[in-house]
Design an enzyme around this catalytic site. Sequence first.
Site, PDB file in Angstrom:
ATOM      1  N   LYS A 180      21.323  11.321  66.812  1.00 39.68           N
ATOM      2  CA  LYS A 180      22.110  12.498  67.189  1.00 39.68           C
ATOM      3  C   LYS A 180      21.655  12.956  68.571  1.00 39.68           C
ATOM      4  O   LYS A 180      20.564  12.606  69.050  1.00 39.68           O
ATOM      5  CB  LYS A 180      21.957  13.632  66.180  1.00 39.68           C
TER       6      LYS A 180
ATOM      7  N   GLY B   5      10.326   9.605  68.503  1.00 37.55           N
ATOM      8  CA  GLY B   5       9.848  10.766  69.243  1.00 37.55           C
ATOM      9  C   GLY B   5      10.635  10.994  70.508  1.00 37.55           C
ATOM     10  O   GLY B   5      10.083  11.350  71.545  1.00 37.55           O
TER      11      GLY B   5
ATOM     12  N   LEU C 279      16.119  12.308  69.360  1.00 37.34           N
ATOM     13  CA  LEU C 279      17.356  11.738  68.816  1.00 37.34           C
ATOM     14  C   LEU C 279      17.433  11.819  67.291  1.00 37.34           C
ATOM     15  O   LEU C 279      18.439  11.406  66.704  1.00 37.34           O
ATOM     16  CB  LEU C 279      17.499  10.276  69.255  1.00 37.34           C
TER      17      LEU C 279
ATOM     18  N   GLY D  74      15.860  10.191  64.938  1.00 41.35           N
ATOM     19  CA  GLY D  74      15.892   8.920  64.226  1.00 41.35           C
ATOM     20  C   GLY D  74      15.171   8.940  62.891  1.00 41.35           C
ATOM     21  O   GLY D  74      15.686   8.447  61.882  1.00 41.35           O
ATOM     22  N   GLY D  75      13.973   9.512  62.845  1.00 38.94           N
ATOM     23  CA  GLY D  75      13.227   9.579  61.601  1.00 38.94           C
ATOM     24  C   GLY D  75      13.921  10.436  60.560  1.00 38.94           C
ATOM     25  O   GLY D  75      13.949  10.101  59.369  1.00 38.94           O
TER      26      GLY D  75
ATOM     27  N   SER E 223      17.132  10.966  60.392  1.00 32.12           N
ATOM     28  CA  SER E 223      18.305  10.215  59.952  1.00 32.12           C
ATOM     29  C   SER E 223      17.919   9.171  58.913  1.00 32.12           C
ATOM     30  O   SER E 223      18.603   9.011  57.890  1.00 32.12           O
ATOM     31  CB  SER E 223      18.976   9.541  61.150  1.00 32.12           C
TER      32      SER E 223
ATOM     33  N   ASP F   5      15.832  18.786  60.823  1.00 29.74           N
ATOM     34  CA  ASP F   5      17.206  18.341  61.080  1.00 29.74           C
ATOM     35  C   ASP F   5      17.678  17.254  60.112  1.00 29.74           C
ATOM     36  O   ASP F   5      18.762  16.698  60.289  1.00 29.74           O
ATOM     37  CB  ASP F   5      17.377  17.884  62.534  1.00 29.74           C
TER      38      ASP F   5
END
Length: 270
Positions: free
Chosen positions: A8, A92, A95, A97-98, A100, A132
């Site tokens: 994101k 880190g 974005l 990623g973790g 998501s 998030d």
Amino acid sequence: MISFPNAKINLGLSVLSKRPDGYHNIETCFYPIPWNDMLEIIPAKETVFTSSGNNIPGTSASNLCLKTYTLLKEKYPLSPVHIHLHKRIPIGAGLGGGSSDAAFTCKLLNDVFALKLSAAEMEDIVRPVGSDCAFFIENTSILAHEKGDYFSHPGIVNLSGKWIYLIHPGIHVATKEAYDGVVPNTDRKPIGDILKQPLSVWKAELVNDFERSVFEKYPAIKTLKEQMYKQGAAYAAMSGSGSTVFGIFNTKPETFHENTSNIQSCIAPL
């Protein structure tokens, strides 16, 4: 079963106030983008997590995918699984990623074990994993409030037909470091109001509060944003607390930065 957790970006980020719990109240817009990991979950004799691709810091036991499995197993009778994550989204990098990966683990387990959980139920399960994480359950553009884990105005902005160019410069910006450089301020134009205006207006009004202090400490990140505009971006910004910089373009942009072992980039239609 296989799924493809996506990254994101943050469209604007206002740090409004410090919370009694030590976190901050923020306002931002999360927007899903097509930079994806690959996640596979299959039945196994014992639960194990493995990974490939980008190196993931920490131990397997501390991985957010496994943490999500453990949280679900506390409530539902899950049998053992093998979770494999092929990591492509920079770590880190602002974005998500973790987060998501954790959310998609929850959604995939919901399918694998036919738990029939609603989106709201899955959001509640993953919210303790990361601020998030819950966004990636519905995975649509949305305004995020409080710690970034409560939402309003789903589908607030649609960038279909545009192109995005993302560059992660290989610089690690610690979240605490980013927040330490920001003075909270509630006297702001709401991000939702800005996003309702044409894309051409965003450059002047849509601000990420982390940029000023992060750019001062890491001028190379500021240079990337400037290069995005030189390439013709309609809007460019740093995502979250950094260090990824993105540009939104009306047409497919030309590459101006080569990938290296430290620098990763992605150009994709939205």
